[in-house]
Write a protein that holds these residues in place. Structure first.
Motif, PDB file in Angstrom:
ATOM      1  N   SER A   1      22.768  31.786  -3.576  1.00 16.20           N
ATOM      2  CA  SER A   1      21.864  32.759  -4.178  1.00 16.20           C
ATOM      3  C   SER A   1      21.518  32.404  -5.617  1.00 16.20           C
ATOM      4  CB  SER A   1      22.511  34.149  -4.148  1.00 16.20           C
ATOM      5  OG  SER A   1      21.691  35.074  -4.819  1.00 16.20           O
ATOM      6  N   THR A  16      26.243  34.007  -2.424  1.00 14.40           N
ATOM      7  CA  THR A  16      25.336  33.610  -1.358  1.00 14.40           C
ATOM      8  C   THR A  16      24.570  34.830  -0.837  1.00 14.40           C
ATOM      9  OG1 THR A  16      27.047  33.961   0.323  1.00 14.40           O
ATOM     10  CG2 THR A  16      26.867  31.729  -0.609  1.00 14.40           C
ATOM     11  N   PHE A  17      23.613  34.547   0.041  1.00 17.03           N
ATOM     12  CA  PHE A  17      22.900  35.606   0.748  1.00 17.03           C
ATOM     13  C   PHE A  17      22.790  35.229   2.218  1.00 17.03           C
ATOM     14  CE2 PHE A  17      19.427  32.790  -0.651  1.00 17.03           C
ATOM     15  CZ  PHE A  17      18.751  32.572   0.549  1.00 17.03           C
ATOM     16  N   GLU A  55      31.032  35.497  11.413  1.00 18.35           N
ATOM     17  CA  GLU A  55      29.811  36.075  10.836  1.00 18.35           C
ATOM     18  C   GLU A  55      28.586  35.338  11.354  1.00 18.35           C
ATOM     19  OE1 GLU A  55      27.821  37.046   6.499  1.00 18.35           O
ATOM     20  OE2 GLU A  55      29.244  35.380   6.634  1.00 18.35           O
ATOM     21  N   SER A  81      17.638  36.332  -2.288  1.00 16.36           N
ATOM     22  CA  SER A  81      17.491  36.791  -0.902  1.00 16.36           C
ATOM     23  C   SER A  81      16.104  37.361  -0.644  1.00 16.36           C
ATOM     24  CB  SER A  81      18.563  37.827  -0.572  1.00 16.36           C
ATOM     25  OG  SER A  81      18.435  38.956  -1.421  1.00 16.36           O
ATOM     26  N   ARG A 122      34.824  31.005   3.182  1.00 18.96           N
ATOM     27  CA  ARG A 122      34.721  32.169   2.302  1.00 18.96           C
ATOM     28  C   ARG A 122      33.257  32.519   2.046  1.00 18.96           C
ATOM     29  NH1 ARG A 122      35.578  27.862  -1.128  1.00 18.96           N
ATOM     30  NH2 ARG A 122      34.668  27.913  -3.209  1.00 18.96           N
ATOM     31  N   CYS A 134      30.739  31.708   4.515  1.00 15.60           N
ATOM     32  CA  CYS A 134      30.187  32.054   5.829  1.00 15.60           C
ATOM     33  C   CYS A 134      31.237  31.698   6.880  1.00 15.60           C
ATOM     34  CB  CYS A 134      28.898  31.288   6.107  1.00 15.60           C
ATOM     35  SG  CYS A 134      28.184  31.638   7.734  1.00 15.60           S
ATOM     36  N   ARG A 153      21.447  40.406   3.432  1.00 15.47           N
ATOM     37  CA  ARG A 153      22.700  40.779   2.774  1.00 15.47           C
ATOM     38  C   ARG A 153      22.913  39.879   1.561  1.00 15.47           C
ATOM     39  NH1 ARG A 153      24.414  40.388   8.119  1.00 15.47           N
ATOM     40  NH2 ARG A 153      25.766  38.601   7.718  1.00 15.47           N
ATOM     41  N   ASP A 154      23.158  40.519   0.424  1.00 18.18           N
ATOM     42  CA  ASP A 154      23.519  39.787  -0.789  1.00 18.18           C
ATOM     43  C   ASP A 154      25.021  39.829  -0.938  1.00 18.18           C
ATOM     44  OD1 ASP A 154      21.075  38.904  -2.200  1.00 18.18           O
ATOM     45  OD2 ASP A 154      20.586  41.032  -2.094  1.00 18.18           O
ATOM     46  N   ARG A 155      25.579  38.696  -1.331  1.00 14.96           N
ATOM     47  CA  ARG A 155      27.005  38.597  -1.623  1.00 14.96           C
ATOM     48  C   ARG A 155      27.156  38.011  -3.016  1.00 14.96           C
ATOM     49  NH1 ARG A 155      28.033  36.787   3.910  1.00 14.96           N
ATOM     50  NH2 ARG A 155      27.567  34.684   3.271  1.00 14.96           N
ATOM     51  N   PRO A 156      28.373  37.861  -3.528  1.00 17.20           N
ATOM     52  CA  PRO A 156      28.539  37.388  -4.905  1.00 17.20           C
ATOM     53  C   PRO A 156      27.887  36.033  -5.204  1.00 17.20           C
ATOM     54  CG  PRO A 156      30.579  38.332  -4.135  1.00 17.20           C
ATOM     55  CD  PRO A 156      29.657  38.299  -2.950  1.00 17.20           C
TER      56      PRO A 156
END
Length: 190
Positions: free
Chosen positions: A143, A183-184, A33, A160, A27, A29, A178-181
């Motif tokens: 992150s 992680t980056f 991807e 990031s 979830r 990585c 790319r930033d995610r909730p």
């Protein structure tokens, strides 16, 4: 910028290594991807920086000629062996700051949730030395802007922009951030 004076000291505890094999890690990585960002040639030699028990090294190995599973803890390699090692994976017990490979010998490298463990100028300089010109470095990490429900404490993380700046300062060109909730992702090219 965060204060990370003790970066490089942290390693994942061997007694919790089973968590590194938890499929719910995807979830943060997925294999797809990671491979899309790494974009390896089938003849590539790549390094998994902080390979742990081999969770992502096993995923990448069918798509490249060779994977160096780099981990500072030899005990992680022992746990990797217990789970099975693809023929094209070679263990390297070393820190990211002292890779025992020739200059320009890596066609790519990836780091999944370990950037915060080795983030210092000497490690980035070593990656720049080991990666050939044009090689990709894919960094996926926890992150500093996340909630901290998973992964290391927030104070041990980078944002990031900070991670991208670290790589740029070491001579890498940034391809994507790319930033995610929680992680980056930073994709950089040597």
């Amino acid at each position: 910028m965060s204060d990370h004076d003790d970066v490089g000291v942290h390693t994942f505890p061997l007694e919790r290594a089973d968590a590194l094999e938890d499929p719910s890690r995807y979830r943060f990585c997925s294999r797809e991807e990671l491979l899309a960002d790494l974009d390896p040639d089938p003849d590539a030699t790549v390094a998994d920086l902080g390979s742990g028990t081999g969770f992502y090294a096993r995923d990448v190995s069918p798509f490249v000629r060779a994977v160096y599973a780099v981990d500072v803890q030899g005990g992680m390699h022992a746990l990797f062996r217990e789970r099975g090692v693809p023929e094209n994976v070679e263990f390297v017990t070393a820190s990211v700051g002292s890779l025992p490979v020739a200059d320009d010998s890596l066609d790519g490298a990836f780091s999944t949730m370990t950037h915060h463990e080795y983030a210092d100028p000497s490690s980035f300089a070593e990656l720049a030395r080991a990666l050939r010109p044009g090689a990709r470095l894919v960094t996926v990490d926890w992150s500093a802007d996340g909630r901290g429900d998973d992964g290391p404490p927030l104070e041990d993380r980078f944002g990031s922009d900070e991670a991208a700046a670290q790589l740029e300062d070491s001579g890498f060109d940034i391809v994507t951030v790319r930033d995610r909730p929680e992680t980056f992702v930073v994709v950089a090219v040597r």
